[in-house]
Design a protein around this motif. Structure first.
Motif, PDB file in Angstrom:
ATOM      1  N   MET A   1      39.774  52.867  21.182  1.00 32.12           N
ATOM      2  CA  MET A   1      41.050  53.211  21.779  1.00 32.12           C
ATOM      3  C   MET A   1      41.916  51.943  21.830  1.00 32.12           C
ATOM      4  O   MET A   1      41.432  50.865  22.129  1.00 32.12           O
ATOM      5  N   ASN A   2      43.186  52.035  21.543  1.00 32.00           N
ATOM      6  CA  ASN A   2      44.088  50.901  21.580  1.00 32.00           C
ATOM      7  C   ASN A   2      44.423  50.536  23.017  1.00 32.00           C
ATOM      8  O   ASN A   2      44.401  51.363  23.906  1.00 32.00           O
ATOM      9  N   LYS A   3      44.776  49.263  23.189  1.00 32.01           N
ATOM     10  CA  LYS A   3      45.210  48.838  24.511  1.00 32.01           C
ATOM     11  C   LYS A   3      46.524  49.522  24.843  1.00 32.01           C
ATOM     12  O   LYS A   3      47.446  49.554  24.047  1.00 32.01           O
ATOM     13  N   SER A   4      46.571  50.070  26.028  1.00 29.06           N
ATOM     14  CA  SER A   4      47.788  50.730  26.475  1.00 29.06           C
ATOM     15  C   SER A   4      48.587  49.768  27.336  1.00 29.06           C
ATOM     16  O   SER A   4      48.089  48.725  27.770  1.00 29.06           O
ATOM     17  N   ILE A   5      49.823  50.124  27.592  1.00 29.36           N
ATOM     18  CA  ILE A   5      50.674  49.332  28.471  1.00 29.36           C
ATOM     19  C   ILE A   5      50.008  49.243  29.844  1.00 29.36           C
ATOM     20  O   ILE A   5      49.956  48.187  30.457  1.00 29.36           O
ATOM     21  N   LEU A   6      49.471  50.362  30.308  1.00 27.68           N
ATOM     22  CA  LEU A   6      48.812  50.386  31.618  1.00 27.68           C
ATOM     23  C   LEU A   6      47.660  49.396  31.666  1.00 27.68           C
ATOM     24  O   LEU A   6      47.523  48.636  32.619  1.00 27.68           O
ATOM     25  N   SER A   7      46.831  49.366  30.627  1.00 28.54           N
ATOM     26  CA  SER A   7      45.673  48.463  30.649  1.00 28.54           C
ATOM     27  C   SER A   7      46.121  47.001  30.677  1.00 28.54           C
ATOM     28  O   SER A   7      45.547  46.187  31.397  1.00 28.54           O
ATOM     29  N   LEU A   8      47.143  46.675  29.905  1.00 25.35           N
ATOM     30  CA  LEU A   8      47.644  45.298  29.894  1.00 25.35           C
ATOM     31  C   LEU A   8      48.259  44.924  31.238  1.00 25.35           C
ATOM     32  O   LEU A   8      48.043  43.829  31.755  1.00 25.35           O
ATOM     33  N   LYS A   9      49.024  45.844  31.808  1.00 30.32           N
ATOM     34  CA  LYS A   9      49.691  45.569  33.081  1.00 30.32           C
ATOM     35  C   LYS A   9      48.700  45.525  34.233  1.00 30.32           C
ATOM     36  O   LYS A   9      48.854  44.747  35.162  1.00 30.32           O
ATOM     37  N   LEU A  10      47.683  46.359  34.188  1.00 28.03           N
ATOM     38  CA  LEU A  10      46.675  46.360  35.238  1.00 28.03           C
ATOM     39  C   LEU A  10      46.023  44.982  35.330  1.00 28.03           C
ATOM     40  O   LEU A  10      45.907  44.408  36.413  1.00 28.03           O
ATOM     41  N   LYS A  11      45.656  44.445  34.194  1.00 31.46           N
ATOM     42  CA  LYS A  11      45.037  43.119  34.174  1.00 31.46           C
ATOM     43  C   LYS A  11      46.031  42.059  34.657  1.00 31.46           C
ATOM     44  O   LYS A  11      45.692  41.188  35.453  1.00 31.46           O
ATOM     45  N   GLU A  12      47.266  42.158  34.178  1.00 29.69           N
ATOM     46  CA  GLU A  12      48.293  41.186  34.560  1.00 29.69           C
ATOM     47  C   GLU A  12      48.529  41.197  36.073  1.00 29.69           C
ATOM     48  O   GLU A  12      48.539  40.148  36.719  1.00 29.69           O
ATOM     49  N   TYR A  13      48.708  42.375  36.653  1.00 29.79           N
ATOM     50  CA  TYR A  13      48.959  42.477  38.092  1.00 29.79           C
ATOM     51  C   TYR A  13      47.740  42.015  38.900  1.00 29.79           C
ATOM     52  O   TYR A  13      47.876  41.368  39.938  1.00 29.79           O
ATOM     53  N   ARG A  14      46.559  42.353  38.416  1.00 32.47           N
ATOM     54  CA  ARG A  14      45.333  41.938  39.110  1.00 32.47           C
ATOM     55  C   ARG A  14      45.215  40.425  39.126  1.00 32.47           C
ATOM     56  O   ARG A  14      44.956  39.810  40.162  1.00 32.47           O
ATOM     57  N   GLU A  15      45.464  39.802  37.966  1.00 31.27           N
ATOM     58  CA  GLU A  15      45.372  38.342  37.878  1.00 31.27           C
ATOM     59  C   GLU A  15      46.470  37.653  38.687  1.00 31.27           C
ATOM     60  O   GLU A  15      46.239  36.591  39.264  1.00 31.27           O
ATOM     61  N   GLN A  16      47.671  38.238  38.731  1.00 34.88           N
ATOM     62  CA  GLN A  16      48.759  37.679  39.541  1.00 34.88           C
ATOM     63  C   GLN A  16      48.380  37.625  41.016  1.00 34.88           C
ATOM     64  O   GLN A  16      48.798  36.729  41.733  1.00 34.88           O
ATOM     65  N   ARG A  17      47.587  38.593  41.468  1.00 37.36           N
ATOM     66  CA  ARG A  17      47.173  38.645  42.873  1.00 37.36           C
ATOM     67  C   ARG A  17      45.919  37.817  43.121  1.00 37.36           C
ATOM     68  O   ARG A  17      45.449  37.718  44.246  1.00 37.36           O
ATOM     69  N   GLY A  18      45.367  37.244  42.048  1.00 37.73           N
ATOM     70  CA  GLY A  18      44.171  36.414  42.180  1.00 37.73           C
ATOM     71  C   GLY A  18      42.921  37.213  42.520  1.00 37.73           C
ATOM     72  O   GLY A  18      42.021  36.713  43.195  1.00 37.73           O
ATOM     73  N   ILE A  19      42.877  38.453  42.042  1.00 39.42           N
ATOM     74  CA  ILE A  19      41.738  39.328  42.319  1.00 39.42           C
ATOM     75  C   ILE A  19      40.889  39.441  41.055  1.00 39.42           C
ATOM     76  O   ILE A  19      41.414  39.658  39.971  1.00 39.42           O
ATOM     77  N   THR A  20      39.585  39.284  41.208  1.00 37.25           N
ATOM     78  CA  THR A  20      38.686  39.443  40.062  1.00 37.25           C
ATOM     79  C   THR A  20      38.410  40.924  39.838  1.00 37.25           C
ATOM     80  O   THR A  20      38.689  41.764  40.696  1.00 37.25           O
ATOM     81  N   GLN A  21      37.839  41.223  38.688  1.00 34.11           N
ATOM     82  CA  GLN A  21      37.461  42.605  38.394  1.00 34.11           C
ATOM     83  C   GLN A  21      36.448  43.101  39.423  1.00 34.11           C
ATOM     84  O   GLN A  21      36.527  44.247  39.883  1.00 34.11           O
ATOM     85  N   GLU A  22      35.508  42.243  39.790  1.00 36.35           N
ATOM     86  CA  GLU A  22      34.485  42.627  40.751  1.00 36.35           C
ATOM     87  C   GLU A  22      35.094  42.945  42.119  1.00 36.35           C
ATOM     88  O   GLU A  22      34.718  43.933  42.765  1.00 36.35           O
ATOM     89  N   GLU A  23      36.047  42.103  42.536  1.00 37.10           N
ATOM     90  CA  GLU A  23      36.694  42.320  43.839  1.00 37.10           C
ATOM     91  C   GLU A  23      37.488  43.630  43.839  1.00 37.10           C
ATOM     92  O   GLU A  23      37.418  44.405  44.798  1.00 37.10           O
ATOM     93  N   LEU A  24      38.219  43.873  42.754  1.00 36.54           N
ATOM     94  CA  LEU A  24      38.998  45.105  42.671  1.00 36.54           C
ATOM     95  C   LEU A  24      38.070  46.316  42.641  1.00 36.54           C
ATOM     96  O   LEU A  24      38.334  47.327  43.293  1.00 36.54           O
ATOM     97  N   ALA A  25      36.976  46.187  41.914  1.00 37.55           N
ATOM     98  CA  ALA A  25      36.002  47.285  41.840  1.00 37.55           C
ATOM     99  C   ALA A  25      35.451  47.593  43.226  1.00 37.55           C
ATOM    100  O   ALA A  25      35.321  48.753  43.611  1.00 37.55           O
ATOM    101  N   GLU A  26      35.150  46.552  43.997  1.00 38.26           N
ATOM    102  CA  GLU A  26      34.619  46.750  45.347  1.00 38.26           C
ATOM    103  C   GLU A  26      35.660  47.415  46.249  1.00 38.26           C
ATOM    104  O   GLU A  26      35.341  48.326  47.014  1.00 38.26           O
ATOM    105  N   LEU A  27      36.914  46.981  46.128  1.00 36.05           N
ATOM    106  CA  LEU A  27      37.980  47.572  46.937  1.00 36.05           C
ATOM    107  C   LEU A  27      38.227  49.043  46.598  1.00 36.05           C
ATOM    108  O   LEU A  27      38.600  49.841  47.449  1.00 36.05           O
ATOM    109  N   LEU A  28      38.036  49.385  45.320  1.00 36.43           N
ATOM    110  CA  LEU A  28      38.261  50.761  44.869  1.00 36.43           C
ATOM    111  C   LEU A  28      37.007  51.619  44.975  1.00 36.43           C
ATOM    112  O   LEU A  28      37.053  52.822  44.731  1.00 36.43           O
TER     113      LEU A  28
END
Length: 153
Positions: A1-28
């Motif tokens: 599957m190609n990268k979507s705008i959502l996937s790129l923005k999700l990573k960008e917004y997550r990194e802007q907030r200084g949240i790791t994938q693990e931290e976001l996963a735990e919060l969700l």
């Protein structure tokens, strides 16, 4: 599957907030593999998770959803301009050739209907390809230059 705008923005917004994938996963309350999958464009979060992501990353839900649709809208608009350009250029080509070679078919109305149709099809076929290249160029200009500038303004 190609990268979507959502996937790129999700990573960008997550990194802007200084949240790791693990931290976001735990919060969700999902696995970190789910976050990775979403950011790679191999899946999408559920509606419930989209709402949580929106709140956690302080990004409106509309922004997350609209950005996904912008690329599709841009492509559709560009295609529309390409098609319109094609028909305009094609009509002008036929008009110019008709004026230039006006006496070529002076007696066309005295011919049988089947012969008139044959002449029209032949003329159409001979002139159809002339308009493709300029129309594609116009469509590409709209896609890569004009539409993105309109979205910025």
């Amino acid at each position: 599957m190609n990268k979507s705008i959502l996937s790129l923005k999700l990573k960008e917004y997550r990194e802007q907030r200084g949240i790791t994938q693990e931290e976001l996963a735990e919060l969700l309350d999902v696995s970190d593999k789910s976050i990775s999958k979403w950011e790679l464009g191999n899946g999408y979060p559920s509606k419930k998770n989209m709402m949580k992501i929106s709140a956690l990353l302080d990004v409106s839900l509309e922004v997350l959803m609209i950005e996904e649709q912008n690329e599709d809208s841009r492509l559709k608009r560009s295609f529309k301009y390409t098609l319109i350009s094609y028909f305009i250029i094609f009509a002008l080509t036929l008009l110019i050739r008709g004026v230039k070679e006006g006496n070529r078919y002076e007696d066309i109305l005295s011919k049988e209907l089947s012969e008139i149709i044959k002449i029209v099809i032949i003329e159409f076929g001979q002139n159809i390809y002339i308009s493709i290249v300029p129309a594609l160029i116009i469509g590409l200009v709209f896609y890569f230059y004009i539409i993105p500038r309109q979205q910025i303004d």
